[in-house]
Design a protein around this motif. Structure first.
Motif, mmCIF file in Angstrom:
data_model
loop_
_atom_site.group_PDB
_atom_site.id
_atom_site.type_symbol
_atom_site.label_atom_id
_atom_site.label_comp_id
_atom_site.label_asym_id
_atom_site.label_seq_id
_atom_site.Cartn_x
_atom_site.Cartn_y
_atom_site.Cartn_z
ATOM 1 N N GLU A 21 41.344 116.814 25.536
ATOM 2 C CA GLU A 21 42.736 116.674 25.140
ATOM 3 C C GLU A 21 42.848 116.695 23.626
ATOM 4 O OE1 GLU A 21 44.763 113.449 26.830
ATOM 5 O OE2 GLU A 21 43.893 113.683 28.808
ATOM 6 N N ALA A 22 43.930 117.293 23.152
ATOM 7 C CA ALA A 22 44.161 117.313 21.717
ATOM 8 C C ALA A 22 44.362 115.900 21.208
ATOM 9 C CB ALA A 22 45.388 118.169 21.399
ATOM 10 N N THR A 23 43.821 115.605 20.052
ATOM 11 C CA THR A 23 43.873 114.233 19.540
ATOM 12 C C THR A 23 45.021 114.001 18.595
ATOM 13 O OG1 THR A 23 42.407 114.817 17.706
ATOM 14 C CG2 THR A 23 41.384 114.009 19.731
ATOM 15 N N SER A 24 45.678 115.052 18.116
ATOM 16 C CA SER A 24 46.729 114.851 17.134
ATOM 17 C C SER A 24 47.899 114.109 17.754
ATOM 18 C CB SER A 24 47.214 116.208 16.605
ATOM 19 O OG SER A 24 48.291 116.029 15.726
ATOM 20 N N ALA A 25 48.319 113.022 17.123
ATOM 21 C CA ALA A 25 49.446 112.235 17.626
ATOM 22 C C ALA A 25 50.735 112.587 16.921
ATOM 23 C CB ALA A 25 49.170 110.741 17.444
ATOM 24 N N VAL A 26 50.695 113.439 15.890
ATOM 25 C CA VAL A 26 51.881 113.786 15.121
ATOM 26 C C VAL A 26 52.278 115.200 15.494
ATOM 27 C CG1 VAL A 26 52.879 114.028 12.844
ATOM 28 C CG2 VAL A 26 51.171 112.263 13.266
ATOM 29 N N LEU A 27 53.453 115.345 16.095
ATOM 30 C CA LEU A 27 53.978 116.642 16.492
ATOM 31 C C LEU A 27 55.326 116.826 15.847
ATOM 32 C CD1 LEU A 27 53.150 116.478 20.302
ATOM 33 C CD2 LEU A 27 51.799 117.555 18.516
ATOM 34 N N SER A 28 55.667 118.049 15.588
ATOM 35 C CA SER A 28 56.951 118.322 14.943
ATOM 36 C C SER A 28 58.042 118.302 15.995
ATOM 37 C CB SER A 28 56.928 119.678 14.253
ATOM 38 O OG SER A 28 56.662 120.699 15.191
ATOM 39 N N ALA A 29 59.227 117.822 15.587
ATOM 40 C CA ALA A 29 60.360 117.762 16.496
ATOM 41 C C ALA A 29 61.356 118.835 16.121
ATOM 42 C CB ALA A 29 61.039 116.390 16.413
ATOM 43 N N PRO A 30 61.893 119.571 17.084
ATOM 44 C CA PRO A 30 62.900 120.572 16.765
ATOM 45 C C PRO A 30 64.174 119.908 16.281
ATOM 46 C CG PRO A 30 62.749 120.266 19.135
ATOM 47 C CD PRO A 30 61.629 119.469 18.519
ATOM 48 N N PRO A 71 57.421 108.088 8.566
ATOM 49 C CA PRO A 71 57.769 108.790 9.800
ATOM 50 C C PRO A 71 56.524 109.152 10.601
ATOM 51 C CG PRO A 71 57.929 110.268 7.934
ATOM 52 C CD PRO A 71 57.626 108.912 7.369
ATOM 53 N N VAL A 72 56.619 108.954 11.898
ATOM 54 C CA VAL A 72 55.576 109.374 12.824
ATOM 55 C C VAL A 72 56.255 109.978 14.036
ATOM 56 C CG1 VAL A 72 53.934 107.607 12.081
ATOM 57 C CG2 VAL A 72 55.477 107.145 13.981
ATOM 58 N N ALA A 73 55.481 110.669 14.855
ATOM 59 C CA ALA A 73 56.031 111.264 16.065
ATOM 60 C C ALA A 73 55.623 110.445 17.268
ATOM 61 C CB ALA A 73 55.534 112.703 16.214
ATOM 62 N N LEU A 74 56.382 110.611 18.320
ATOM 63 C CA LEU A 74 56.030 109.961 19.565
ATOM 64 C C LEU A 74 54.710 110.497 20.088
ATOM 65 C CD1 LEU A 74 59.487 109.963 21.361
ATOM 66 C CD2 LEU A 74 58.427 108.125 20.081
ATOM 67 N N ILE A 75 54.040 109.681 20.874
ATOM 68 C CA ILE A 75 52.743 110.067 21.408
ATOM 69 C C ILE A 75 52.959 111.081 22.519
ATOM 70 C CG2 ILE A 75 50.690 109.206 22.567
ATOM 71 C CD1 ILE A 75 51.206 106.539 21.200
ATOM 72 N N GLY A 76 52.451 112.284 22.328
ATOM 73 C CA GLY A 76 52.661 113.342 23.303
ATOM 74 C C GLY A 76 51.622 113.402 24.386
ATOM 75 N N SER A 77 50.442 112.825 24.173
ATOM 76 C CA SER A 77 49.373 112.887 25.147
ATOM 77 C C SER A 77 49.654 111.928 26.302
ATOM 78 C CB SER A 77 48.031 112.531 24.493
ATOM 79 O OG SER A 77 47.050 112.293 25.473
ATOM 80 N N PRO A 78 49.600 112.380 27.558
ATOM 81 C CA PRO A 78 49.785 111.449 28.682
ATOM 82 C C PRO A 78 48.768 110.317 28.683
ATOM 83 C CG PRO A 78 49.953 113.729 29.427
ATOM 84 C CD PRO A 78 49.466 113.775 28.015
ATOM 85 N N LYS A 79 47.525 110.628 28.318
ATOM 86 C CA LYS A 79 46.507 109.578 28.259
ATOM 87 C C LYS A 79 46.848 108.559 27.174
ATOM 88 C CE LYS A 79 43.381 111.028 31.332
ATOM 89 N NZ LYS A 79 44.151 112.135 31.924
ATOM 90 N N GLY A 80 47.345 109.036 26.047
ATOM 91 C CA GLY A 80 47.726 108.110 24.985
ATOM 92 C C GLY A 80 48.864 107.200 25.400
ATOM 93 N N ARG A 81 49.842 107.744 26.110
ATOM 94 C CA ARG A 81 50.945 106.915 26.585
ATOM 95 C C ARG A 81 50.454 105.906 27.621
ATOM 96 N NH1 ARG A 81 53.521 112.003 26.857
ATOM 97 N NH2 ARG A 81 53.521 111.922 29.143
ATOM 98 N N ALA A 82 49.554 106.349 28.493
ATOM 99 C CA ALA A 82 49.019 105.418 29.493
ATOM 100 C C ALA A 82 48.252 104.285 28.834
ATOM 101 C CB ALA A 82 48.124 106.186 30.469
ATOM 102 N N LEU A 83 47.491 104.601 27.795
ATOM 103 C CA LEU A 83 46.747 103.570 27.077
ATOM 104 C C LEU A 83 47.700 102.570 26.434
ATOM 105 C CD1 LEU A 83 44.209 102.345 25.786
ATOM 106 C CD2 LEU A 83 44.432 104.075 23.967
ATOM 107 N N LEU A 84 48.716 103.076 25.775
ATOM 108 C CA LEU A 84 49.674 102.183 25.131
ATOM 109 C C LEU A 84 50.401 101.327 26.157
ATOM 110 C CD1 LEU A 84 51.117 101.222 22.606
ATOM 111 C CD2 LEU A 84 52.643 103.185 22.799
#
Length: 361
Positions: A21-30, A71-84
């Protein structure tokens, strides 16, 4: 804590975790991107908690928030959200490693689960870090997430529900209405609805979801009770109607809907709600509605009978052949007149005396 695991928690991770899984937690928002409404169990000072327990965000449209002023982005990884989510369900308490692995991968985690978990912890730690003070830290046997007072909406919801309960005991219906409204404002959908299936089915996660859902229904029930007690039933029907539709076996919401309809002069609809509930309970459970619903039904019937018995008769316009007089109400025909009626007796008067005149009359 197994030896050597602490080293994996710090920077220096690769761009790909061991599970691919990609590790980057910062994604751009449209521009104008919005997250899907969800419930609000989130860390207030650290909004990345929100996509997990607060809103459902699409991976291609994560919303931006701030942590520690940046500023940070929401966590996009499902595994990251499950961990949190697993950490927030037990704030300020250690969560064992095997529990975290089961939440992320289910009952059969892969051989790389331990190393991949460390990667996810490292990314989450960087996102949640504030002023150099780590919130997520390793403890013997697992990890612990530090959460301050008032930072979880779920805790605020519980506090306001407790205050509403105290208001009910005092029969302070204004306070009950105020506290339940504020508590329900924290909700934006189903709790934890954006977690992957292994997390939702975990035995430590599922009961807490059910508990939150039951608490929300309790808050709705108390809010409608307060509105009815205060006489604010105007415009209230759509909400209990929707809940009665969603919970066809709930006698509470059906009874409240019956009261709202009855007090807004919709008695026929209120009686129809009772018939529908009774039929559903008999078909599904083989039981009759409870005493509270039965009493409300009887009160509606009694009020309806009283209103029908005291209602004035509605006159119907008279009709007749063309050229005849018509009106809202015609007088009944007069009875036939008798000869005595035709020649009424004159008032009696004394006889006129006769005088004899010159001619003898």
């Amino acid at each position: 804590m197994r030896e050597g695991e602490e080293r994996d928690l710090y920077p220096g991770q690769t761009e790909k975790g061991n599970d691919g899984e990609a590790t980057s937690a910062v994604l751009s928002a449209p521009a104008g991107g919005r997250s899907h409404p969800g419930i609000t169990r989130r860390c207030r000072r650290h909004p990345p908690c929100q996509p997990l327990l607060g809103t459902r965000s699409r991976p291609s449209q994560p919303s931006r928030h701030r942590v520690g002023g940046r500023p940070v982005a929401l966590i996009g990884s499902p595994k990251g959200r499950a961990l949190l989510g697993a950490l927030l369900l037990r704030p300020n308490r250690a969560v064992p490693l095997d529990t975290l692995e089961a939440v992320l991968w289910g009952e059969s985690p892969p051989a790389t689960a331990s190393a991949s978990l460390h990667n996810h912890v490292a990314r989450l730690r960087r996102v949640l870090a504030e002023d150099g003070e780590p919130r997520l830290r390793a403890v013997p046997g697992g990890y612990l997430l530090t959460v301050g007072a008032g930072e979880l909406d779920s805790e605020l919801f519980t506090e306001r529900l407790d205050r509403a309960r105290a208001g009910r005991l005092r029969q302070d219906w204004a306070a009950v209405g105020r506290e339940t409204v504020q508590a329900l404002e924290l909700w934006r959908g189903a709790p934890l609805d954006n977690l992957p299936d292994p997390a939702l089915s975990h035995p430590e996660v599922r009961p807490q979801i059910q508990q939150l859902q039951e608490a929300r229904l309790q808050a709705l029930e108390w809010r409608f009770d307060a509105e009815l007690r205060l006489g604010r039933h105007g415009g209230l029907a759509p909400e209990p109607a929707r809940l009665a539709e969603e919970h066809p076996l709930s006698e509470v919401f059906h009874r409240q809907l019956m009261l709202v309809l009855h007090r807004t002069d919709r008695q026929a609809e209120a009686l129809a709600v009772f018939r529908r509930l009774r039929r559903t309970l008999i078909d599904e459970l083989g039981i009759e509605p409870g005493p509270a619903v039965q009493q409300t039904h009887q009160e509606i019937l009694t009020a309806r009978q009283v209103s029908l018995s005291v209602a004035p008769a509605v006159p119907h316009p008279a009709t007749g052949p063309p050229g005849t007089a018509t009106g809202p109400l015609l007088a009944p025909p007069a009875p036939p007149r008798t000869p005595a009626d035709r020649a009424p007796a004159r008032p009696s008067s004394p006889p006129t005396p006769w005088r004899r005149g010159p001619t003898g009359a």
